[in-house]
Design an enzyme around this catalytic site. Sequence first.
Site, PDB file in Angstrom:
ATOM      1  N   LYS A  50       0.862  -1.180   0.000  1.00 48.27           N
ATOM      2  CA  LYS A  50       0.000   0.000   0.000  1.00 48.27           C
ATOM      3  C   LYS A  50       0.901   1.234   0.000  1.00 48.27           C
ATOM      4  O   LYS A  50       1.553   1.529   0.989  1.00 48.27           O
ATOM      5  CB  LYS A  50      -0.931   0.014   1.219  1.00 48.27           C
ATOM      6  CG  LYS A  50      -1.905   1.177   1.218  1.00 48.27           C
ATOM      7  CD  LYS A  50      -2.761   1.177   2.467  1.00 48.27           C
ATOM      8  CE  LYS A  50      -3.827   2.260   2.391  1.00 48.27           C
ATOM      9  NZ  LYS A  50      -3.264   3.622   2.236  1.00 48.27           N
ATOM     10  N   PHE A 122      -1.952   0.999 -10.567  1.00 43.46           N
ATOM     11  CA  PHE A 122      -2.418  -0.277 -10.021  1.00 43.46           C
ATOM     12  C   PHE A 122      -3.737  -0.725 -10.633  1.00 43.46           C
ATOM     13  O   PHE A 122      -4.253  -1.774 -10.280  1.00 43.46           O
ATOM     14  CB  PHE A 122      -2.558  -0.220  -8.497  1.00 43.46           C
ATOM     15  CG  PHE A 122      -3.365   0.954  -7.984  1.00 43.46           C
ATOM     16  CD1 PHE A 122      -4.727   1.028  -8.173  1.00 43.46           C
ATOM     17  CD2 PHE A 122      -2.736   1.982  -7.302  1.00 43.46           C
ATOM     18  CE1 PHE A 122      -5.468   2.095  -7.693  1.00 43.46           C
ATOM     19  CE2 PHE A 122      -3.460   3.057  -6.818  1.00 43.46           C
ATOM     20  CZ  PHE A 122      -4.833   3.117  -7.017  1.00 43.46           C
ATOM     21  N   ARG A 192     -16.741   0.535  -3.221  1.00 38.69           N
ATOM     22  CA  ARG A 192     -16.146  -0.417  -2.277  1.00 38.69           C
ATOM     23  C   ARG A 192     -16.718  -1.815  -2.479  1.00 38.69           C
ATOM     24  O   ARG A 192     -17.932  -1.985  -2.616  1.00 38.69           O
ATOM     25  CB  ARG A 192     -16.390   0.033  -0.834  1.00 38.69           C
ATOM     26  CG  ARG A 192     -15.685   1.326  -0.481  1.00 38.69           C
ATOM     27  CD  ARG A 192     -15.670   1.588   1.014  1.00 38.69           C
ATOM     28  NE  ARG A 192     -15.245   2.956   1.273  1.00 38.69           N
ATOM     29  CZ  ARG A 192     -13.987   3.361   1.298  1.00 38.69           C
ATOM     30  NH1 ARG A 192     -13.021   2.478   1.094  1.00 38.69           N
ATOM     31  NH2 ARG A 192     -13.689   4.629   1.526  1.00 38.69           N
ATOM     32  N   LYS A 198      -7.545  -3.782   2.091  1.00 36.23           N
ATOM     33  CA  LYS A 198      -6.293  -3.248   2.623  1.00 36.23           C
ATOM     34  C   LYS A 198      -6.014  -3.914   3.957  1.00 36.23           C
ATOM     35  O   LYS A 198      -6.914  -4.111   4.774  1.00 36.23           O
ATOM     36  CB  LYS A 198      -6.346  -1.725   2.762  1.00 36.23           C
ATOM     37  CG  LYS A 198      -7.539  -1.165   3.509  1.00 36.23           C
ATOM     38  CD  LYS A 198      -7.551   0.353   3.436  1.00 36.23           C
ATOM     39  CE  LYS A 198      -8.810   0.929   4.083  1.00 36.23           C
ATOM     40  NZ  LYS A 198      -8.862   2.411   3.980  1.00 36.23           N
TER      41      LYS A 198
END
Length: 282
Positions: A50, A122, A192, A198
């Site tokens: 991350k 990404f 989402r 994460k």
Amino acid sequence: MQKTCVVLFLWLSQAVCAGGVALDPVVPPVVLAREATEDIDPAPYWVSEKLDGVRAIWDGRALRFRSGRPVHAPDWFVQALPAQAMDGELWLGRGRFAELSGLVRKQMPVDAEWRRVRYMIFELPDAPGDFSQRVSAMRALVASADVPWLGVVAQARVPNRAVLTAQLAEVLAAGGEGLMLHRADAPYLTGRSDALLKLKPWQDAEAIVTAHVPGQGRFVGMLGALEVRMADGRKFRIGTGLSDDERRAPPAIGAQISFRYRGLTATGLPRFASFWRVREPL
């Protein structure tokens, strides 16, 4: 004569009135991560670090922040990017978010500063196939572009929880924030979902500052705590994580801040909430 307002609905565009009044930028739909559970099985996912950067979306012609506002990057930086839409992070390196944030928010970009910035992608918005196919496509795209400041976030498959835990510990020890897990079989999605997770030793969220609570004891004459309001309207106080300088000149009422916490209380409020940073409007 009535003014004609022309709205350009290019992806991530701004609405501009012919009378010269700029309206709020259109907020782009992007993929957002959920928190991973401690018992997550990483086998179905691609795993990456991350990055502690600034989110930037390239629509093939313009580079914009997640808010939809333009990134004032030098011409040479954006003109060398490929025409394909990309999603990623502007990045200087681990632990350099504050420096990066100040750099990329300048209306007049400084070439020498931008020479140190990399655009680490990404995702490929709206690209066909599952994420595994998009990983291959991103690698090929970056290799073909051959631009020193364009990179692809390293993705790897992790076989089990033990290896994932070791990888997380390695990233944290090196000053990183945590890991991202993206389902290998996921199509391109926005919003989402469990397709993107994460994994960090803490959780983070945003809130709006609603009041300054005066300090006591060592903090007399300074800020004691921030009263903040979450998106659901509930309020609570954050009294840790603030430096003395931040207590002397606290985030303004109405400012959006990020805070870190560890789980929720029985009433659903963040547990052990600690101030992290002000989320500057980008």
